[in-house]
Design a protein around this motif. Structure first.
Motif, PDB file in Angstrom:
ATOM      1  N   MET A   1      57.856  19.712  67.455  1.00 37.74           N
ATOM      2  CA  MET A   1      57.718  19.014  68.709  1.00 37.74           C
ATOM      3  C   MET A   1      59.027  18.260  68.944  1.00 37.74           C
ATOM      4  O   MET A   1      59.518  17.568  68.061  1.00 37.74           O
ATOM      5  CB  MET A   1      56.526  18.046  68.631  1.00 37.74           C
ATOM      6  CG  MET A   1      56.280  17.331  69.913  1.00 37.74           C
ATOM      7  SD  MET A   1      54.917  16.122  69.913  1.00 37.74           S
ATOM      8  CE  MET A   1      53.690  16.805  68.866  1.00 37.74           C
TER       9      MET A   1
ATOM     10  N   ARG B   1      57.825  13.738  72.370  1.00 38.21           N
ATOM     11  CA  ARG B   1      57.189  12.633  71.649  1.00 38.21           C
ATOM     12  C   ARG B   1      57.377  11.322  72.404  1.00 38.21           C
ATOM     13  O   ARG B   1      56.440  10.540  72.557  1.00 38.21           O
ATOM     14  CB  ARG B   1      57.761  12.515  70.243  1.00 38.21           C
ATOM     15  CG  ARG B   1      57.337  13.669  69.345  1.00 38.21           C
ATOM     16  CD  ARG B   1      57.986  13.601  68.007  1.00 38.21           C
ATOM     17  NE  ARG B   1      57.472  12.441  67.268  1.00 38.21           N
ATOM     18  CZ  ARG B   1      57.951  12.050  66.103  1.00 38.21           C
ATOM     19  NH1 ARG B   1      58.960  12.680  65.558  1.00 38.21           N
ATOM     20  NH2 ARG B   1      57.433  11.016  65.497  1.00 38.21           N
TER      21      ARG B   1
ATOM     22  N   PHE C   1      49.134  12.033  68.350  1.00 36.59           N
ATOM     23  CA  PHE C   1      49.922  13.268  68.315  1.00 36.59           C
ATOM     24  C   PHE C   1      51.421  13.000  68.382  1.00 36.59           C
ATOM     25  O   PHE C   1      52.213  13.737  67.811  1.00 36.59           O
ATOM     26  CB  PHE C   1      49.519  14.219  69.446  1.00 36.59           C
ATOM     27  CG  PHE C   1      48.261  14.978  69.165  1.00 36.59           C
ATOM     28  CD1 PHE C   1      48.077  15.647  67.969  1.00 36.59           C
ATOM     29  CD2 PHE C   1      47.249  15.036  70.108  1.00 36.59           C
ATOM     30  CE1 PHE C   1      46.923  16.352  67.705  1.00 36.59           C
ATOM     31  CE2 PHE C   1      46.089  15.743  69.860  1.00 36.59           C
ATOM     32  CZ  PHE C   1      45.922  16.393  68.650  1.00 36.59           C
ATOM     33  N   SER C   2      51.809  11.948  69.089  1.00 32.29           N
ATOM     34  CA  SER C   2      53.236  11.674  69.199  1.00 32.29           C
ATOM     35  C   SER C   2      53.785  10.968  67.957  1.00 32.29           C
ATOM     36  O   SER C   2      54.920  11.203  67.566  1.00 32.29           O
ATOM     37  CB  SER C   2      53.538  10.865  70.448  1.00 32.29           C
ATOM     38  OG  SER C   2      52.828   9.661  70.431  1.00 32.29           O
TER      39      SER C   2
ATOM     40  N   PRO D   1      53.442  14.069  64.436  1.00 35.33           N
ATOM     41  CA  PRO D   1      53.587  15.422  64.978  1.00 35.33           C
ATOM     42  C   PRO D   1      53.084  16.502  64.015  1.00 35.33           C
ATOM     43  O   PRO D   1      52.733  17.605  64.452  1.00 35.33           O
ATOM     44  CB  PRO D   1      55.086  15.558  65.217  1.00 35.33           C
ATOM     45  CG  PRO D   1      55.726  14.530  64.367  1.00 35.33           C
ATOM     46  CD  PRO D   1      54.726  13.434  64.217  1.00 35.33           C
TER      47      PRO D   1
ATOM     48  N   ALA E   1      49.782  17.754  65.097  1.00 36.94           N
ATOM     49  CA  ALA E   1      49.860  18.707  66.206  1.00 36.94           C
ATOM     50  C   ALA E   1      50.243  20.094  65.702  1.00 36.94           C
ATOM     51  O   ALA E   1      49.705  21.105  66.155  1.00 36.94           O
ATOM     52  CB  ALA E   1      50.858  18.225  67.253  1.00 36.94           C
TER      53      ALA E   1
ATOM     54  N   SER F   1      47.790  23.227  65.958  1.00 32.77           N
ATOM     55  CA  SER F   1      48.365  24.345  66.703  1.00 32.77           C
ATOM     56  C   SER F   1      48.248  25.636  65.902  1.00 32.77           C
ATOM     57  O   SER F   1      47.905  26.693  66.452  1.00 32.77           O
ATOM     58  CB  SER F   1      49.836  24.050  67.018  1.00 32.77           C
ATOM     59  OG  SER F   1      50.441  25.160  67.619  1.00 32.77           O
TER      60      SER F   1
ATOM     61  N   PRO G   1      53.333  23.515  69.187  1.00 27.98           N
ATOM     62  CA  PRO G   1      52.471  22.333  69.270  1.00 27.98           C
ATOM     63  C   PRO G   1      52.403  21.757  70.681  1.00 27.98           C
ATOM     64  O   PRO G   1      51.360  21.241  71.087  1.00 27.98           O
ATOM     65  CB  PRO G   1      53.131  21.328  68.318  1.00 27.98           C
ATOM     66  CG  PRO G   1      53.998  22.129  67.437  1.00 27.98           C
ATOM     67  CD  PRO G   1      54.384  23.355  68.186  1.00 27.98           C
ATOM     68  N   SER G   2      53.481  21.863  71.426  1.00 30.46           N
ATOM     69  CA  SER G   2      53.453  21.347  72.797  1.00 30.46           C
ATOM     70  C   SER G   2      52.447  22.124  73.644  1.00 30.46           C
ATOM     71  O   SER G   2      51.751  21.540  74.475  1.00 30.46           O
ATOM     72  CB  SER G   2      54.843  21.396  73.425  1.00 30.46           C
ATOM     73  OG  SER G   2      55.335  22.716  73.427  1.00 30.46           O
TER      74      SER G   2
ATOM     75  N   ILE H   1      49.057  20.755  72.772  1.00 28.66           N
ATOM     76  CA  ILE H   1      48.817  19.439  73.374  1.00 28.66           C
ATOM     77  C   ILE H   1      48.527  19.577  74.867  1.00 28.66           C
ATOM     78  O   ILE H   1      47.591  18.958  75.384  1.00 28.66           O
ATOM     79  CB  ILE H   1      50.004  18.488  73.113  1.00 28.66           C
ATOM     80  CG1 ILE H   1      50.033  18.137  71.625  1.00 28.66           C
ATOM     81  CG2 ILE H   1      49.905  17.226  73.960  1.00 28.66           C
ATOM     82  CD1 ILE H   1      51.234  17.343  71.195  1.00 28.66           C
TER      83      ILE H   1
END
Length: 139
Positions: free
Chosen positions: A1, A6, A47-48, A51, A54, A58, A66-67, A70
């Protein structure tokens, strides 16, 4: 990420939480809605800040990044919220329709009673009372 993602998540989460706390203090948000938005903000913060979580989720779900996970999660949560708001709106509209019908029936009965007693619309005092009642209903 990416670091930029983030940072965006943290800023958006903190702003959302601050706005909700402000609205809660002023009693302008229902408790149910406030809880949803606070939890939503906390999920984004988690999540931020972590990471790795995530990345793990994912991989479990099978998204390539991962983005993407999210964004998919956020879209899903917002769709659930929209659905719950739609249900609440439908219930409110049904209650409003029942109230309008009840008021119309009461007014019809009131008018029928006046006619049965022989009162006419020429009575100035009744007109003033009717106008006051009508103004109160509009508020």
């Amino acid at each position: 990420m990416s670091t930029m993602l983030r940072i965006c998540l943290i800023v958006a989460s903190v702003l959302t939480m601050a706005m909700m706390m402000h609205k809660i203090r002023r009693s302008r948000v229902r408790t149910e809605d406030a809880i949803f938005w606070v939890l939503f903000s906390l999920v984004l913060i988690v999540f931020s800040v972590f990471p790795g979580l995530a990345y793990l989720l994912s991989d479990l779900v099978g998204t390539q990044a991962p983005s993407n996970f999210i964004f998919t999660l956020v879209i899903f949560l917002l769709l659930v919220k929209v659905f719950s708001l739609t249900v609440r709106l439908s219930q409110t509209e049904m209650k409003l329709q029942e109230l309008v019908q009840r008021i119309a029936l009461e007014e019809t009965e009131k008018n029928a009673d006046r006619k049965a007693r022989g009162n006419t619309d020429g009575n100035a005092e009744e007109k003033v009372n009717e106008n006051a009642d009508e103004d109160e209903r509009k508020r």
